[in-house]
Design an enzyme around this catalytic site. Structure first.
Site, PDB file in Angstrom:
ATOM      1  N   HIS A 427       1.008  -1.157  -0.052  1.00  0.00           N
ATOM      2  CA  HIS A 427       0.169   0.663   0.029  1.00  0.00           C
ATOM      3  C   HIS A 427       0.845   1.233  -0.112  1.00  0.00           C
ATOM      4  O   HIS A 427       1.100   2.209   1.061  1.00  0.00           O
ATOM      5  CB  HIS A 427      -0.444  -0.008   1.464  1.00  0.00           C
ATOM      6  CG  HIS A 427      -1.583   1.010   1.161  1.00  0.00           C
ATOM      7  ND1 HIS A 427      -3.346   0.858   1.245  1.00  0.00           N
ATOM      8  CD2 HIS A 427      -1.154   2.242   1.539  1.00  0.00           C
ATOM      9  CE1 HIS A 427      -3.207   2.143   0.736  1.00  0.00           C
ATOM     10  NE2 HIS A 427      -3.154   2.672   2.044  1.00  0.00           N
ATOM     11  N   HIS A 428       1.984   1.499  -1.821  1.00  0.00           N
ATOM     12  CA  HIS A 428       2.540   2.731  -0.862  1.00  0.00           C
ATOM     13  C   HIS A 428       2.009   3.585  -2.694  1.00  0.00           C
ATOM     14  O   HIS A 428       2.020   2.711  -3.682  1.00  0.00           O
ATOM     15  CB  HIS A 428       3.286   2.597  -1.470  1.00  0.00           C
ATOM     16  CG  HIS A 428       5.166   3.611  -1.229  1.00  0.00           C
ATOM     17  ND1 HIS A 428       4.796   4.459  -2.309  1.00  0.00           N
ATOM     18  CD2 HIS A 428       5.654   4.053   0.499  1.00  0.00           C
ATOM     19  CE1 HIS A 428       5.837   4.689  -1.788  1.00  0.00           C
ATOM     20  NE2 HIS A 428       6.055   5.019  -0.064  1.00  0.00           N
TER      21      HIS A 428
END
Ligand SMILES: *[C@@H]1O[C@H](CO)[C@@H](O)[C@H](O)[C@H]1NC(C)=O
Length: 471
Positions: A427-428
């Site tokens: 999640h980036h």
């Protein structure tokens, strides 16, 4: 943990495949991570070249905020983005900077060719904190409207979200964030002392000023900035621990009696304030919000070193630091009769809430530092009838690090880019969207959603400048 669970954990640890880990490689990649999080104008030495300049007007824009000081313009270019988003949250950013500095003070001599990169990582933080504290009476604590930011899946290079600046002031204080920034500046001043004396002096002078501001105008930024900081990085454990932590670092950096007396006078209040929880849970905590265990380990270390003669002081026995640090060890070690933390079956420290590895890594760091302190002082820790020596503390820390690097039931590394199998859809925002090199056209807030929802692997490996190439 009941005796059966404890046996299962110990048994689980024995069953894990024995793997030799390349700690040097893990160190290199953990420092590279900070390069990938950089905000602002990137230098020619930038190795994570899939990242570009971003947020070059942070602080210059007049923010939309409920506070009139958002009309003040200040250069806030730089610093680090938080985790997978594009907000700059100064409270956890300052804690990361303090920890980078402590790591270099403790282990810099072992870092080899990564040493200069570790120094750069600290300076990237402290240059920004000098800007964030450049106007007396203000400490800027955040850049970026967190709701607006979280609503968009955008590369930092494309951001068109609200870059609101948030500050604490005399009337709207924030002693936890100011205290942590003071700690970061003081710890970093010690790192730079042998490298750049003038810069070190600047950091220390600022640390003293920011600490004074934090202490004189006491309050939590929860109350001053409410919905802009909560529920993101609320101060759950209050600001008293950051004030003592800031004073402890200032004491180490200056050796001034004023800070030592501050720590002594306030450590007991800290214990009284947290009362019952201090005798149980808080002992086993260390992180961006909770500094208790760190304070006790830091001061115990200072006490054991040759610089300080605290241990030979006639009142030494009345100081709580060493007994508290021992108690911390006994609340974490799985074989201790007073163990408080939980373990997964594979032997990893497990706490509720998100980002579990922050606990495993921060507690392991304290175990390494305290293990070295014990060996210096020629001591052991007694947890009931269990004796823990320096080697046991270091072995424990190593077990947590080995788990993270792949000695776990899934045989998977939880460090992106390390080992053969690791998470590839993290999640980036920057990692999951194509880099500006591959896709120079602007990708706006909504068009980013297709990358967010995609099942493809992230195009940018958040540790390497060579795209997906592995070694
Ligand atoms: C800050 O807010 C959180 C969440 O509402 C709360 O749990 C915590 O006690 C507050 N901290 C302080 C110091 O008031």
């Amino acid at each position: 943990m009941n005796p059966i669970q404890r046996v299962m954990v110990l048994f689980g640890m024995l069953m894990l495949p024995v793997m030799a880990h390349d700690y040097g490689d893990a160190l290199t990649k953990s420092i590279l991570f900070f390069e990938g999080q950089r905000s602002g104008k990137l230098p020619p030495s930038q190795r994570m070249t899939w990242r570009k300049d971003s947020a070059l007007r942070d602080g210059f824009q007049i923010g939309v905020s409920m506070h009139s000081y958002s009309r003040i313009k200040v250069d806030l270019v730089g610093g680090y983005y938080d985790a997978g988003d594009n907000v700059k949250f100064n409270f956890p950013m300052a804690f990361s900077t303090t920890m980078l500095a402590w790591s270099v003070l403790e282990f810099g001599g072992f870092m080899g060719s990564d040493f200069p990169h570790a120094i750069d990582a600290i300076r990237w933080g402290t240059d920004y904190f000098l800007k964030a504290t450049s106007i007396p009476g203000f400490v800027f604590v955040q850049v970026g409207d967190p709701y607006n930011d979280h609503h968009c899946w955008e590369r930092p290079e494309d951001m068109d979200t609200l870059r609101t600046t948030y500050a604490v002031t005399k009337n709207l204080p924030g002693s936890e964030v100011s205290g942590e920034i003071a700690a970061a500046l003081a710890a970093s001043s010690m790192v730079f002392k042998p490298i750049d004396l003038a810069y070190s002096a600047r950091l220390l002078k600022r640390a003293r000023m920011v600490f004074e501001f934090a202490d004189k105008y006491r309050g939590s930024y929860n109350d001053s900035l409410g919905p802009w900081v909560c529920p993101f990085y609320c101060s759950y454990s209050g600001y008293e621990d950051e004030l003592v932590w800031g004073a402890a670092w200032l004491f180490r950096a200056t050796k001034a009696a004023y800070y030592w007396n501050y720590v002594l006078q306030n450590i007991n209040n800290l214990e009284r304030n947290i009362g019952a929880s201090y005798s149980s849970g808080s002992f086993a905590e260390f992180g961006w919000d909770t500094k208790h265990a760190g304070i006790n380990v830091l001061i115990s270390k200072a006490s054991a070193s040759q610089f300080f003669l605290i241990m030979t002081d006639s009142t030494a026995n009345s100081y709580p630091f060493v007994p508290n640090a021992d108690k911390f060890v006994c609340s974490v070690l799985p074989e201790s009769p007073t163990v408080y933390v939980s373990y997964s079956r594979g032997g990893l420290i497990f706490k509720s809430g998100g980002s579990n590895l922050q606990h495993a890594t921060a507690l392991s760091f304290l175990f390494l530092v305290y293990g070295r302190t014990l060996s210096q002082a020629n001591r052991v820790v007694h947890c009931g009838n269990i004796v823990a020596n320096s080697a046991r503390l270091i072995q424990f820390a190593r077990s947590q690090v080995d788990y993270i690097l792949g000695s776990n039931p899934l045989g998977m590394s939880y460090m992106v880019g390390y080992g053969r199998k690791f998470p590839e859809r993290i999640h980036h925002r920057a990692s999951s969207l194509p880099s500006v090199n591959q896709h120079p056209e602007h990708i706006d807030c909504n068009r980013g959603s297709s990358y967010y929802n995609s099942n493809n692997l992230n195009p940018n490996l958040h540790r390497s400048c060579r795209g997906r190439a592995r070694y």
